[in-house]
Design an enzyme around this catalytic site. Sequence first.
Site, short mmCIF file in Angstrom:
data_model
loop_
_atom_site.label_atom_id
_atom_site.label_comp_id
_atom_site.label_asym_id
_atom_site.label_seq_id
_atom_site.Cartn_x
_atom_site.Cartn_y
_atom_site.Cartn_z
N LYS A 1 0.85 -1.20 0.00
CA LYS A 1 0.00 0.00 0.00
C LYS A 1 0.88 1.25 0.00
CE LYS A 1 -3.97 1.99 2.49
NZ LYS A 1 -4.81 1.88 3.70
N SER B 1 -9.74 2.25 2.65
CA SER B 1 -8.86 2.94 1.75
C SER B 1 -7.91 2.02 0.95
CB SER B 1 -8.00 3.93 2.52
OG SER B 1 -7.15 3.27 3.44
N SER C 1 -9.91 0.03 6.86
CA SER C 1 -9.28 0.11 5.54
C SER C 1 -8.56 -1.15 5.06
CB SER C 1 -8.29 1.27 5.50
OG SER C 1 -8.98 2.49 5.47
#
Lengths: 499, 98
Positions: free
Chosen positions: A78, A153, A177
């Site tokens: 990420k 997210s 997330s």
Amino acid sequence: MSIRDNASVMSEALDKKEISAVELTNQHYEQIAAVDKDVHAFLYLDKEGALAQAAAVDKKRAAGEKLSPLAGVPLALKDVMTQKGIPTTCGSKILEGWRPPYDSTVVTKLKNAGVIILGKTNMDEFAMGSSTENSAYGPTHNPWDLTRIPGGSGGGSSAALAAFEAPLAIGTDTGGSIRQPAAVTGTVGVKPTYGGVSRYGLVAFSSSLDQAGPCARTVLDTALLHQEIAGYDSKDSTSINQGVPDVVAASKKLDVKGMKIGVVKQLAGDGYQKGVEDKFNEAVAELVKLGAEIVEVSCPNFEYALAAYYLIAPSECSSNLARFDSMRFGLRVGDDGVKSAEEVMNLTRQAGFGREVKRRIILGTYALSSGYYDAYYGSAQKVRTLIKQDFDAAFTKCDVLVSPTAPTTAFKIGEKSNDPLAMYLNDIATIPVNMAGIGGMSLPCGLAAEDNLPVGFQIMSPAMKDDRMYLVGGALEAALLYKWGKPILDFAPKLVGSK
Amino acid sequence: MAAISRDEVANLARLARITMSDDELDHLAGEMDVILGAVARVQEVASADVAPTSHPLAVNNVTREDVVLPSLTPTEALSGAPATDEERFKVPQILGEA
């Protein structure tokens, strides 16, 4: 061996020298080249670095060195975790082109374990969002249906797993997330106990809630990654100085006989899609068949968790994001030799931050301002105490708690992007875990009847008892696999060009 | 009555060091009003007898041993800077003199 295999299968094939790390890495880049124009999971690919890493692992293996189980297995990172020399944007224009001069502790551990980092994945700007639509670089598309969101997210990481672009991924979870993207893509994601995985090099959003964690396509793969990244780190002052629970052994145990599993009364009903509740209830019935005992528990203060979260997280974010001041790194706008530092700062933050980030900075600035502090931030902190108390009471009656991970399956891109409150409701079942700092997992429990899209099953375990969620998750996953006859991702439509 | 006025939002933007256009302020003032209306319900249960929790872990003043460890070189530390001068960050004027 194929890229659709699990990380543990890849690990065995590498160990038996049936495939080299370089070959495996190249196969994943081929898949990325074939499908990522449609999925858009990645913001940056480090093919050169990854292949060099892979060659180094192959060399060590050939020399007979003892390697970590995941050595040579590829991973998607990420874009909120720093990796030395590799662009790290956090999905924001304000960090476009920034190449951090240091590795996050998670990346250091991955490198030491020989895990191959393929590239950086898309995300909502600074991890604020539940759909990856808030990325300044455009949305990621859900491999199950490209017109739908992959969650957020960490939608880039979850989509990369579901599109077989990587068998492992790193996510971060401040209010859901990791877990909500896992839920809507039919993958597995774990938010470890707060302090279980180092936050050093994780660009901070809300420091008392942020936690990095492992994502994969199976519970065991997630556990193998968890084991590699967890543990005490002196560079993170909130790191827990205790041994890591044996999550790998727990996920292989497949025995939940006599375990007490609490179903949270408040995480159901209004706002939950019928197909989500049905699949959740069927999974609970599977656990009963496996010999677990179901207990209904009430956590009355969970009703206030969402409101408290949308005060605490913006408050901490308004403080954390003050560092993006255009002075030492990142974007600088309007520096014409005449304007003052303050004017340049104001213009840079206007140009560099997106709508949701600005909304939260303003909300947090308000909640922390004198005259409003007690009514807003102060009250939210009290709610946090009440939520912790609800969990403490519940865990006296049961070993783990369960709920649906998200109230709905993946929604359409654009469907909620103009309604912040509707978007915030996606996190209603995941937020309590962050508020209390405990562990939470999401694993797939079926496809909703209405839309044939994946449903997530959430398991919550007490602080530093992360092994319990792996134990229950592993047993449930095995039972569901037997029932379905094949992994859930085999029910997804094949992407154009995909292996 | 609105919980928050457009002027208040403009002041918050000034405090947060974000320039905002009139359109942005108009839009955000409306949204902030709705969001504040929703999150204000924390006050329903936040009675005086409940202690606040700021953090999930009860840790205080964590320090490491006072030993010198390797850190970034000046070149590395300045590698992401928008502007540099010798071994320093170069910033726009801060004291109002051109």
